[in-house]
Design an enzyme around this catalytic site. Structure first.
Site, mmCIF file in Angstrom:
data_model
loop_
_atom_site.group_PDB
_atom_site.id
_atom_site.type_symbol
_atom_site.label_atom_id
_atom_site.label_comp_id
_atom_site.label_asym_id
_atom_site.label_seq_id
_atom_site.Cartn_x
_atom_site.Cartn_y
_atom_site.Cartn_z
ATOM 1 N N ARG A 236 0.851 -1.181 0.000
ATOM 2 C CA ARG A 236 0.000 0.000 0.000
ATOM 3 C C ARG A 236 0.889 1.234 0.000
ATOM 4 N NH1 ARG A 236 -3.158 -3.082 -1.447
ATOM 5 N NH2 ARG A 236 -5.167 -3.705 -0.554
ATOM 6 N N GLU A 265 -3.471 7.641 -6.015
ATOM 7 C CA GLU A 265 -3.447 6.996 -7.335
ATOM 8 C C GLU A 265 -4.653 7.414 -8.162
ATOM 9 O OE1 GLU A 265 -1.129 2.994 -5.693
ATOM 10 O OE2 GLU A 265 -3.229 2.866 -6.265
ATOM 11 N N HIS A 284 0.585 0.522 -10.339
ATOM 12 C CA HIS A 284 -0.287 -0.372 -9.562
ATOM 13 C C HIS A 284 -0.815 -1.519 -10.442
ATOM 14 C CE1 HIS A 284 -3.122 -0.495 -5.849
ATOM 15 N NE2 HIS A 284 -2.842 -1.720 -6.273
#
Length: 318
Positions: A236, A265, A284
């Site tokens: 994370r 993000e 990601h």
């Protein structure tokens, strides 16, 4: 059952089928949903599926028909699970679907940093090798993983998979975990957090984001690390103090970082890691292999079908 997928594009940009979910009810799939569209799109839904669209207490209380929220991910912090429970709404997640893919990304970052394959391939496209006076060249540090120490923070599914790969490379593996030494896989040594960061050539983060792990890797923690050390984060984004990491990279406190997640993000354009020295960032995508997304979709359908049958599985709220 009226089923609404609020942001289906992330999990399924078109290479997978929604047909198995469509068989379960009246299905509507939206590629993306912004907050101002949420209540209008969800107002008639019995079941909502969401990846990153947040469902807070206000939204949940505004949807009296809602009976089920299926999170299209393992982490479910985007849903107020307590509010959902208070309104009789079942919340499920998708556990362990991307374990192997995330561990693979850890080593994609490690190998990129230690070997720089992409960099040299691009240099050769530009003709550098063809014009080189010697049979080979290199201008980045190249290092061997065998014999190096990797510290794994959190030994859940992805941590254990990462440890297994590290051992295959001949690495020494330290782990910060609540498990006892007797519970750890052969070859993995339990270590304190301080020892892990002090001794590791590579530190890889695999712990959940909680109040106690937020900014786990801060300036003090970074100063514990070797100047040759590498930090990997596929967990994370907020596990890392990004300003502190950027400063550490730019001043040589540590050597490099491989990041698949950031605190926001998509990131703000002024995120200091985007321009930090030896910081390699992927968007990601550790979870996003075709195989992992296929499992995600399959489990999402299984979760929804089990709920409809009255025997819900993978529930994350009481």
């Amino acid at each position: 059952m009226k089923i609404v997928v609020l942001d289906g594009y992330g999990a399924n940009p078109g290479d997978l089928s929604w047909e198995p979910l469509e068989r379960l009810g009246d299905l509507t799939v939206y590629d993306r949903t912004v907050p101002s569209e949420l209540l209008q799109r969800a107002e008639d839904a019995d079941m909502l599926l969401t990846n990153k669209v947040a469902l807070d207490a206000t939204a949940i209380s505004s949807l009296p028909k809602l009976k089920y929220i299926g999170v299209l991910a393992t982490g479910y912090n985007i849903v107020d699970v307590e509010a959902a429970a208070n309104h009789g709404v079942v919340v499920t997640n998708i556990p362990a679907y991307s374990t192997e893919s995330v561990a693979q990304m850890v080593f994609a970052h490690i190998l990129n940093i230690t070997q720089r394959v992409g960099y040299y391939a691009e240099e050769n496209r530009r003709g550098r090798w063809s014009a080189n006076p010697d049979f080979c060249y290199w201008d980045t540090p190249l290092s061997e993983l065998a014999g190096k120490t990797i510290g794994i923070v959190g030994l859940g599914n992805t941590g254990r998979a990462t440890a297994r790969i590290a051992l295959a490379f001949g690495m020494k593996v330290l782990a910060f975990t609540s498990k006892s030494q007797q519970e750890l896989p052969a070859g993995v040594e339990k270590a304190s957090m301080d020892r892990l960061f002090q001794e590791s050539d590579i530190a890889s983060l695999h712990c959940p984001l909680t109040d106690t792990t937020r900014n786990l890797v801060d300036a003090d923690r970074l100063r514990m690390m070797k100047s040759s050390a590498i930090l990997i984060n596929t967990g994370r984004g907020p596990l890392v103090d990004e300003k502190a990491l950027a400063d550490a990279l730019n001043t040589g406190v540590i050597y490099a970082a491989g990041m698949d997640v950031l605190s926001s993000e998509p990131p703000r354009s002024d995120n200091p890691l985007l321009s930090a020295r030896n910081c390699f960032i992927t968007p990601h995508i550790a979870w996003a292999t075709f195989e992992a997304r296929t499992r995600l979709m399959q489990i999402a359908v299984e979760n929804a079908a089990a709920f409809i049958k009255g025997t819900p599985i993978n529930c994350v709220n009481p």
